[in-house]
Design a protein around this motif. Structure first.
Motif, PDB file in Angstrom:
ATOM      1  N   LEU A 162      18.828  55.946  62.277  1.00 52.05           N
ATOM      2  CA  LEU A 162      18.806  54.627  62.894  1.00 52.05           C
ATOM      3  C   LEU A 162      20.153  54.212  63.473  1.00 52.05           C
ATOM      4  O   LEU A 162      20.240  53.188  64.146  1.00 52.05           O
ATOM      5  CB  LEU A 162      18.358  53.580  61.864  1.00 52.05           C
ATOM      6  N   ASP A 163      21.218  54.997  63.202  1.00 51.71           N
ATOM      7  CA  ASP A 163      22.529  54.594  63.710  1.00 51.71           C
ATOM      8  C   ASP A 163      23.356  55.787  64.196  1.00 51.71           C
ATOM      9  O   ASP A 163      23.378  56.086  65.380  1.00 51.71           O
ATOM     10  CB  ASP A 163      23.309  53.771  62.668  1.00 51.71           C
ATOM     11  N   VAL A 164      24.014  56.517  63.268  1.00 45.65           N
ATOM     12  CA  VAL A 164      24.861  57.652  63.640  1.00 45.65           C
ATOM     13  C   VAL A 164      24.200  58.947  63.173  1.00 45.65           C
ATOM     14  O   VAL A 164      23.119  58.937  62.589  1.00 45.65           O
ATOM     15  CB  VAL A 164      26.272  57.510  63.023  1.00 45.65           C
ATOM     16  N   ILE A 165      24.852  60.072  63.444  1.00 43.43           N
ATOM     17  CA  ILE A 165      24.310  61.357  63.023  1.00 43.43           C
ATOM     18  C   ILE A 165      24.508  61.541  61.517  1.00 43.43           C
ATOM     19  O   ILE A 165      25.625  61.404  61.008  1.00 43.43           O
ATOM     20  CB  ILE A 165      24.969  62.519  63.792  1.00 43.43           C
ATOM     21  N   CYS A 178      23.227  63.470  52.191  1.00 44.87           N
ATOM     22  CA  CYS A 178      23.639  63.605  53.582  1.00 44.87           C
ATOM     23  C   CYS A 178      24.742  64.645  53.635  1.00 44.87           C
ATOM     24  O   CYS A 178      25.714  64.576  52.872  1.00 44.87           O
ATOM     25  CB  CYS A 178      24.136  62.269  54.126  1.00 44.87           C
ATOM     26  N   ALA A 179      24.611  65.621  54.531  1.00 43.19           N
ATOM     27  CA  ALA A 179      25.582  66.706  54.629  1.00 43.19           C
ATOM     28  C   ALA A 179      26.369  66.646  55.934  1.00 43.19           C
ATOM     29  O   ALA A 179      26.925  67.644  56.367  1.00 43.19           O
ATOM     30  CB  ALA A 179      24.874  68.051  54.506  1.00 43.19           C
ATOM     31  N   GLU A 180      26.406  65.479  56.564  1.00 40.20           N
ATOM     32  CA  GLU A 180      27.172  65.288  57.801  1.00 40.20           C
ATOM     33  C   GLU A 180      27.999  64.026  57.631  1.00 40.20           C
ATOM     34  O   GLU A 180      27.459  62.951  57.375  1.00 40.20           O
ATOM     35  CB  GLU A 180      26.226  65.146  58.993  1.00 40.20           C
ATOM     36  N   PHE A 181      29.326  64.158  57.746  1.00 35.93           N
ATOM     37  CA  PHE A 181      30.182  62.990  57.522  1.00 35.93           C
ATOM     38  C   PHE A 181      29.763  61.856  58.449  1.00 35.93           C
ATOM     39  O   PHE A 181      29.683  62.027  59.664  1.00 35.93           O
ATOM     40  CB  PHE A 181      31.648  63.330  57.745  1.00 35.93           C
ATOM     41  N   CYS A 182      29.529  60.684  57.861  1.00 34.73           N
ATOM     42  CA  CYS A 182      28.949  59.578  58.633  1.00 34.73           C
ATOM     43  C   CYS A 182      29.632  58.248  58.370  1.00 34.73           C
ATOM     44  O   CYS A 182      29.119  57.198  58.754  1.00 34.73           O
ATOM     45  CB  CYS A 182      27.451  59.464  58.317  1.00 34.73           C
ATOM     46  N   GLY A 183      30.776  58.268  57.720  1.00 32.27           N
ATOM     47  CA  GLY A 183      31.470  57.008  57.477  1.00 32.27           C
ATOM     48  C   GLY A 183      32.045  56.921  56.075  1.00 32.27           C
ATOM     49  O   GLY A 183      32.013  57.886  55.300  1.00 32.27           O
ATOM     50  N   THR A 219      28.323  58.779  48.923  1.00 28.47           N
ATOM     51  CA  THR A 219      27.328  58.130  48.062  1.00 28.47           C
ATOM     52  C   THR A 219      25.928  58.159  48.672  1.00 28.47           C
ATOM     53  O   THR A 219      24.989  57.654  48.067  1.00 28.47           O
ATOM     54  CB  THR A 219      27.719  56.664  47.801  1.00 28.47           C
ATOM     55  N   MET A 220      25.784  58.769  49.836  1.00 28.85           N
ATOM     56  CA  MET A 220      24.500  58.747  50.538  1.00 28.85           C
ATOM     57  C   MET A 220      23.601  59.870  50.027  1.00 28.85           C
ATOM     58  O   MET A 220      23.427  60.905  50.664  1.00 28.85           O
ATOM     59  CB  MET A 220      24.728  58.876  52.049  1.00 28.85           C
ATOM     60  N   ARG A 221      23.036  59.633  48.866  1.00 31.02           N
ATOM     61  CA  ARG A 221      22.206  60.644  48.217  1.00 31.02           C
ATOM     62  C   ARG A 221      20.772  60.140  48.049  1.00 31.02           C
ATOM     63  O   ARG A 221      20.497  58.952  48.178  1.00 31.02           O
ATOM     64  CB  ARG A 221      22.798  61.033  46.861  1.00 31.02           C
ATOM     65  N   PHE A 222      19.887  61.061  47.746  1.00 30.50           N
ATOM     66  CA  PHE A 222      18.487  60.711  47.507  1.00 30.50           C
ATOM     67  C   PHE A 222      17.875  61.753  46.580  1.00 30.50           C
ATOM     68  O   PHE A 222      18.527  62.745  46.221  1.00 30.50           O
ATOM     69  CB  PHE A 222      17.702  60.637  48.829  1.00 30.50           C
TER      70      PHE A 222
END
Length: 219
Positions: A143-146, A182-187, A192-195
């Motif tokens: 919805l925003d960046v890669i 998430c395996a692509e640096f996004c900020g 902490t972007m896990r699921f």
């Protein structure tokens, strides 16, 4: 900050402890590359040491042998073999032509995940529910960046790109919980972007998903 360096090598995010068939193919390629690299290293070290043991018996090696054999022929053989071995691993993660495969949607955003299910109202946040023992296609977008969708024990990573949908096929052979990230640096909050993926027994999946969606706040 040393822990992220171990991601993919140990624990719940280990690629060396594969569960699904796609992850097993990837791990197989890794082990073949590791064994091949060690073998090539041993051969190179042997060639380096050989003159020291045979210094009283000099032997001239044609330059063309080193140039065409070592510089061109050997790399071509190794790369061709690796390509032939690695292509099936990548193919195993692609969606096939089957029309009956269960398909879910994964939406990435800074810094979280939403998951939607066919013919279901609502969504789940940070947890994807799937039936165990069945292939599932994950339609991934951002919805925003890669970003990148990666569940090391089930499959390789696939980018989540705004305005584009990439499809990844996963299969959890056994019920259980599989960690993803998430395996692509996004900020700033990328780490902490896990699921999690929760694989339910096939006969219990529909009831478990219905109960989970019923407990979610609807957008």
């Amino acid at each position: 900050m040393l822990a992220p360096a171990l991601i993919g090598c140990e624990g719940a995010l280990s690629t060396l402890d594969p569960a699904g068939p796609a992850a097993q193919s990837i791990a197989g390629v890794w082990w073949v590359m590791m064994a091949g690299s060690l073998l090539i290293l041993a051969v190179m070290m042997g060639l380096i040491l050989w003159p020291f043991f045979k210094r009283h018996q000099p032997r001239k090696v044609p330059e063309k042998l080193w140039l065409w054999g070592g510089g061109l022929g050997f790399p071509l053989v190794v790369l061709a073999a690796l390509l032939a071995w690695g292509l099936p691993a990548g193919q195993s993660m692609l969606a096939g032509r089957e029309t009956q495969v269960y398909t879910v949607e994964a939406e990435a955003f800074q810094w979280g995940w939403n998951f939607r299910y066919p013919d279901r109202a609502g969504m789940t946040a940070e947890v994807l529910h799937i039936p165990a023992g069945e292939p599932v296609d994950v339609a991934i977008t951002s919805l925003d960046v890669i970003h990148a969708f990666w569940v090391p024990r089930l499959a390789g990573k696939v980018d989540a790109i705004p305005g584009t949908t990439n499809t990844l096929r996963i299969l959890a052979p056994e019920p259980g919980i599989y960690d993803g990230m998430c395996a692509e640096f996004c900020g700033l909050e990328h780490a902490t972007m896990r699921f999690q993926i929760v694989a339910h027994p096939a006969g219990e999946f529909e009831a478990a998903l219905a109960a989970e969606l019923a407990g979610q706040d609807q957008p």
